[in-house]
Design a protein around this motif. Structure first.
Motif, PDB file in Angstrom:
ATOM      1  N   VAL A 116       0.597  -1.159   0.144  1.00 42.93           N
ATOM      2  CA  VAL A 116       0.267  -0.309  -0.238  1.00 42.93           C
ATOM      3  C   VAL A 116       1.050   1.328  -0.150  1.00 42.93           C
ATOM      4  CG1 VAL A 116      -1.411   1.309   1.474  1.00 42.93           C
ATOM      5  CG2 VAL A 116      -2.131  -1.072   1.307  1.00 42.93           C
ATOM      6  N   ASP A 117       0.268   1.873  -0.544  1.00 37.98           N
ATOM      7  CA  ASP A 117       1.318   3.724  -1.242  1.00 37.98           C
ATOM      8  C   ASP A 117       0.767   4.552   0.420  1.00 37.98           C
ATOM      9  OD1 ASP A 117       2.921   5.393  -2.256  1.00 37.98           O
ATOM     10  OD2 ASP A 117       1.839   5.732  -3.858  1.00 37.98           O
ATOM     11  N   ALA A 118       2.095   5.210   0.300  1.00 36.25           N
ATOM     12  CA  ALA A 118       1.681   6.707   1.400  1.00 36.25           C
ATOM     13  C   ALA A 118       0.151   7.179   0.729  1.00 36.25           C
ATOM     14  CB  ALA A 118       2.835   7.224   1.838  1.00 36.25           C
ATOM     15  N   PRO A 119      -0.265   7.503   2.071  1.00 31.80           N
ATOM     16  CA  PRO A 119      -2.380   8.064   2.035  1.00 31.80           C
ATOM     17  C   PRO A 119      -0.888   9.721   0.929  1.00 31.80           C
ATOM     18  CG  PRO A 119      -1.399   6.899   4.017  1.00 31.80           C
ATOM     19  CD  PRO A 119      -0.637   7.155   3.410  1.00 31.80           C
ATOM     20  N   ASP A 120      -2.323   9.811   0.016  1.00 34.54           N
ATOM     21  CA  ASP A 120      -1.922  11.027   0.174  1.00 34.54           C
ATOM     22  C   ASP A 120      -2.576  12.025   0.809  1.00 34.54           C
ATOM     23  OD1 ASP A 120      -3.459  13.651  -1.969  1.00 34.54           O
ATOM     24  OD2 ASP A 120      -2.810  12.714  -3.347  1.00 34.54           O
ATOM     25  N   PRO A 121      -2.264  13.217   0.513  1.00 41.94           N
ATOM     26  CA  PRO A 121      -2.565  14.411   1.701  1.00 41.94           C
ATOM     27  C   PRO A 121      -4.143  14.688   1.769  1.00 41.94           C
ATOM     28  CG  PRO A 121       0.132  15.018   0.882  1.00 41.94           C
ATOM     29  CD  PRO A 121      -0.619  14.006   0.088  1.00 41.94           C
ATOM     30  N   ARG A 122      -4.295  14.437   1.027  1.00 42.19           N
ATOM     31  CA  ARG A 122      -5.784  14.415   0.357  1.00 42.19           C
ATOM     32  C   ARG A 122      -6.893  13.577   1.394  1.00 42.19           C
ATOM     33  NH1 ARG A 122      -6.191  15.560  -5.696  1.00 42.19           N
ATOM     34  NH2 ARG A 122      -4.604  14.350  -5.435  1.00 42.19           N
ATOM     35  N   CYS A 123      -5.995  11.965   1.642  1.00 43.71           N
ATOM     36  CA  CYS A 123      -6.738  11.278   2.120  1.00 43.71           C
ATOM     37  C   CYS A 123      -7.018  11.436   3.844  1.00 43.71           C
ATOM     38  CB  CYS A 123      -6.066   9.959   1.627  1.00 43.71           C
ATOM     39  SG  CYS A 123      -6.268   9.593  -0.570  1.00 43.71           S
ATOM     40  N   MET A 124      -6.157  12.277   4.072  1.00 42.68           N
ATOM     41  CA  MET A 124      -5.706  12.135   5.834  1.00 42.68           C
ATOM     42  C   MET A 124      -6.605  12.919   7.047  1.00 42.68           C
ATOM     43  SD  MET A 124      -3.410  11.023   5.551  1.00 42.68           S
ATOM     44  CE  MET A 124      -2.814  10.792   7.476  1.00 42.68           C
ATOM     45  N   THR A 125      -8.407  13.360   6.183  1.00 39.88           N
ATOM     46  CA  THR A 125      -9.031  13.688   6.878  1.00 39.88           C
ATOM     47  C   THR A 125     -10.964  13.443   6.340  1.00 39.88           C
ATOM     48  OG1 THR A 125     -10.018  15.621   5.298  1.00 39.88           O
ATOM     49  CG2 THR A 125      -8.004  15.871   7.432  1.00 39.88           C
ATOM     50  N   GLY A 126     -11.526  13.180   7.144  1.00 41.21           N
ATOM     51  CA  GLY A 126     -13.160  12.096   6.754  1.00 41.21           C
ATOM     52  C   GLY A 126     -13.099  10.737   7.068  1.00 41.21           C
ATOM     53  N   ARG A 127     -13.625  10.868   5.745  1.00 44.57           N
ATOM     54  CA  ARG A 127     -13.886   9.184   5.410  1.00 44.57           C
ATOM     55  C   ARG A 127     -13.849   9.352   3.455  1.00 44.57           C
ATOM     56  NH1 ARG A 127     -18.010   6.327   8.379  1.00 44.57           N
ATOM     57  NH2 ARG A 127     -19.244   5.452   5.986  1.00 44.57           N
ATOM     58  N   VAL A 128     -12.837   8.243   3.272  1.00 43.18           N
ATOM     59  CA  VAL A 128     -11.894   8.684   2.336  1.00 43.18           C
ATOM     60  C   VAL A 128     -11.847   6.828   1.146  1.00 43.18           C
ATOM     61  CG1 VAL A 128     -10.693  10.093   0.673  1.00 43.18           C
ATOM     62  CG2 VAL A 128     -10.627  10.695   2.791  1.00 43.18           C
ATOM     63  N   MET A 129     -12.518   7.029   0.399  1.00 45.00           N
ATOM     64  CA  MET A 129     -11.340   5.524  -0.210  1.00 45.00           C
ATOM     65  C   MET A 129     -10.300   6.335  -1.220  1.00 45.00           C
ATOM     66  SD  MET A 129     -14.559   3.138  -1.682  1.00 45.00           S
ATOM     67  CE  MET A 129     -15.820   4.575  -2.525  1.00 45.00           C
ATOM     68  N   CYS A 130      -9.284   6.036  -0.185  1.00 47.20           N
ATOM     69  CA  CYS A 130      -7.878   6.900  -1.222  1.00 47.20           C
ATOM     70  C   CYS A 130      -7.093   5.897  -2.259  1.00 47.20           C
ATOM     71  CB  CYS A 130      -6.936   6.945   0.243  1.00 47.20           C
ATOM     72  SG  CYS A 130      -5.748   7.610  -0.412  1.00 47.20           S
ATOM     73  N   ILE A 131      -6.960   5.798  -3.627  1.00 48.43           N
ATOM     74  CA  ILE A 131      -6.552   4.467  -4.231  1.00 48.43           C
ATOM     75  C   ILE A 131      -5.637   5.752  -5.560  1.00 48.43           C
ATOM     76  CG2 ILE A 131      -7.716   4.012  -6.332  1.00 48.43           C
ATOM     77  CD1 ILE A 131     -10.383   4.880  -5.618  1.00 48.43           C
ATOM     78  N   SER A 132      -4.828   4.621  -4.595  1.00 45.00           N
ATOM     79  CA  SER A 132      -3.367   5.373  -5.741  1.00 45.00           C
ATOM     80  C   SER A 132      -2.906   4.279  -6.989  1.00 45.00           C
ATOM     81  CB  SER A 132      -2.328   4.807  -4.419  1.00 45.00           C
ATOM     82  OG  SER A 132      -0.806   4.807  -5.081  1.00 45.00           O
ATOM     83  N   LYS A 133      -2.357   5.564  -8.111  1.00 49.94           N
ATOM     84  CA  LYS A 133      -2.374   4.101  -9.479  1.00 49.94           C
ATOM     85  C   LYS A 133      -1.127   4.218  -8.945  1.00 49.94           C
ATOM     86  CE  LYS A 133      -5.376   6.450 -12.565  1.00 49.94           C
ATOM     87  NZ  LYS A 133      -5.444   7.191 -14.031  1.00 49.94           N
ATOM     88  N   GLU A 134      -0.301   4.440  -7.747  1.00 48.79           N
ATOM     89  CA  GLU A 134       1.534   4.338  -8.233  1.00 48.79           C
ATOM     90  C   GLU A 134       1.052   2.865  -8.066  1.00 48.79           C
ATOM     91  OE1 GLU A 134       5.108   4.088  -8.302  1.00 48.79           O
ATOM     92  OE2 GLU A 134       4.089   5.915  -9.162  1.00 48.79           O
ATOM     93  N   ARG A 147      -7.797  -1.554  -9.936  1.00 52.74           N
ATOM     94  CA  ARG A 147      -6.329  -1.598 -11.638  1.00 52.74           C
ATOM     95  C   ARG A 147      -7.964  -1.524 -12.226  1.00 52.74           C
ATOM     96  NH1 ARG A 147      -8.704  -7.389 -15.463  1.00 52.74           N
ATOM     97  NH2 ARG A 147     -10.396  -6.674 -15.978  1.00 52.74           N
ATOM     98  N   PHE A 148      -7.131  -0.551 -12.982  1.00 56.11           N
ATOM     99  CA  PHE A 148      -8.030   0.910 -13.608  1.00 56.11           C
ATOM    100  C   PHE A 148      -8.195   0.892 -15.231  1.00 56.11           C
ATOM    101  CE2 PHE A 148      -4.989   2.442  -9.958  1.00 56.11           C
ATOM    102  CZ  PHE A 148      -5.902   2.822  -9.335  1.00 56.11           C
ATOM    103  N   GLY A 149      -8.179   2.167 -15.857  1.00 57.64           N
ATOM    104  CA  GLY A 149      -8.508   2.127 -17.115  1.00 57.64           C
ATOM    105  C   GLY A 149      -8.048   1.673 -17.809  1.00 57.64           C
ATOM    106  N   SER A 150      -7.626   1.298 -19.384  1.00 58.23           N
ATOM    107  CA  SER A 150      -6.699   1.734 -19.314  1.00 58.23           C
ATOM    108  C   SER A 150      -6.391   2.958 -20.745  1.00 58.23           C
ATOM    109  CB  SER A 150      -7.225   0.952 -21.551  1.00 58.23           C
ATOM    110  OG  SER A 150      -7.477   2.346 -22.250  1.00 58.23           O
ATOM    111  N   GLU A 151      -4.947   3.148 -21.557  1.00 58.81           N
ATOM    112  CA  GLU A 151      -4.825   4.549 -22.315  1.00 58.81           C
ATOM    113  C   GLU A 151      -5.960   5.511 -22.866  1.00 58.81           C
ATOM    114  OE1 GLU A 151      -1.217   6.367 -24.387  1.00 58.81           O
ATOM    115  OE2 GLU A 151      -1.250   4.098 -24.407  1.00 58.81           O
ATOM    116  N   TYR A 187      -5.560   9.603  -7.178  1.00 58.99           N
ATOM    117  CA  TYR A 187      -4.176   9.476  -7.328  1.00 58.99           C
ATOM    118  C   TYR A 187      -2.800   8.793  -7.983  1.00 58.99           C
ATOM    119  CZ  TYR A 187      -2.613   7.350  -3.109  1.00 58.99           C
ATOM    120  OH  TYR A 187      -1.625   6.800  -2.159  1.00 58.99           O
ATOM    121  N   TRP A 188      -1.394   9.301  -8.350  1.00 59.12           N
ATOM    122  CA  TRP A 188      -0.290   9.174  -8.643  1.00 59.12           C
ATOM    123  C   TRP A 188       0.925   8.934  -7.573  1.00 59.12           C
ATOM    124  CZ3 TRP A 188       0.593   5.281 -12.221  1.00 59.12           C
ATOM    125  CH2 TRP A 188       0.654   5.336 -13.144  1.00 59.12           C
TER     126      TRP A 188
END
Length: 280
Positions: free
Chosen positions: A156-174, A193-197, A279-280
């Motif tokens: 699991v990636d380090a959470p994006d700063p925008r994920c640090m408050t409230g109730r969040v599905m924090c989704i990392s493409k990285e 997994r995500f969408g294609s190019e 986020y990436w």
């Protein structure tokens, strides 16, 4: 308006490069990462293709000639056991492996063991003798059940700063993971997994607009259970295709989850209006 939203929401079936009748080919996705064979979780376990007779004979001769009678070999490249899984979990604790334990002793485990041996004044053979095993045990703790069989294949990636408050599905493409977070604390995680190019998953901050426990794409006629829509027709939902094929494929923009049980539990917790950060 509701009809337009519903039609847009059904566009997240798995992408394929051949007709639907074919089950052998799925388009690759830059955002989805490598194929299962190249996945970091395999530790380069050999496939069905066997080495040439000459290579096998050479390897056997080398193996039989190299070990010293005075060295007790506990684990080595090619072994597969629960003890190897424990070794990998301990090496992961020591930040020498980033992949999930598999129980198979491959090239990644060999490299991690060599690094540990070099750092601890041991002969860097890449195999685990009694002295190496005792040092690894003393430098780490007994792995928990979750460490032995993690909930996600990907770290699991380090959470994006925008994920640090409230109730969040924090989704990392990285890291290709979804972390369900409440007030900065991770409650659960899962592989995604995500969408294609051509049909990328949009990045940014969104809200869950609506949910559907049972939903089927009217375009691709594929089930989208536990769908949580966050950006037009893009949703987090379970994907049987992802569960079957892994990263050898992509969605049409949705965030696919392969663990149906974990997503079912998440679906019950997530409320309309909860935040989604991609986020990436």
């Amino acid at each position: 308006m509701a009809t337009a939203v519903a039609l847009a929401a059904t566009a997240c079936g798995p992408q394929k490069t051949e007709p639907v009748a074919s089950s052998s080919s799925v388009s690759s996705s830059p955002t989805a990462g490598t194929s299962p064979e190249a996945s970091p979780s395999t530790d380069n376990k050999p496939g069905e293709t066997s080495p040439s007779p000459s290579a096998s004979a050479s390897a056997s001769a080398s193996a039989s000639a190299s070990p010293s009678p005075s060295v007790k070999q506990v684990m080595a490249n090619g072994d597969e056991s629960d003890q190897v899984r424990e070794l990998q979990a301990r090496l992961r604790q020591l930040k020498l492996m980033s992949v999930a334990p598999t129980g198979f002793y491959g090239s990644k485990t060999t490299a991690a063991v060599k690094t540990f041996q070099s750092k601890n004044g041991l002969t860097a053979t890449g195999s685990v003798d009694d002295a190496t095993w005792k040092k690894i045990q003393s430098a780490s703790k007994k792995p928990t059940a979750d460490e032995l069989r993690p909930s996600t294949v990907n770290e699991v990636d380090a959470p994006d700063p925008r994920c640090m408050t409230g109730r969040v599905m924090c989704i990392s493409k990285e890291s290709r993971t979804l972390a369900w977070m409440i007030d900065g604390k991770v409650v659960s995680t899962m592989d995604v997994r995500f969408g294609s190019e051509n049909t990328p998953t949009r990045e940014g901050v969104f809200d869950v607009g609506w949910k559907a426990k049972e939903w089927t794409s009217t375009i691709y006629h594929t089930p989208m259970p536990y769908a949580m829509f966050f950006s037009g027709g893009q949703a987090v939902h379970y994907s049987a295709d992802f569960a079957a094929r892994g990263y050898n494929g992509a969605s049409h923009g949705c965030v696919n989850v392969r663990d149906k049980g974990k997503l079912s539990a998440l679906f019950d917790q997530v409320q309309v209006g909860d935040k989604v950060v991609v986020y990436w």
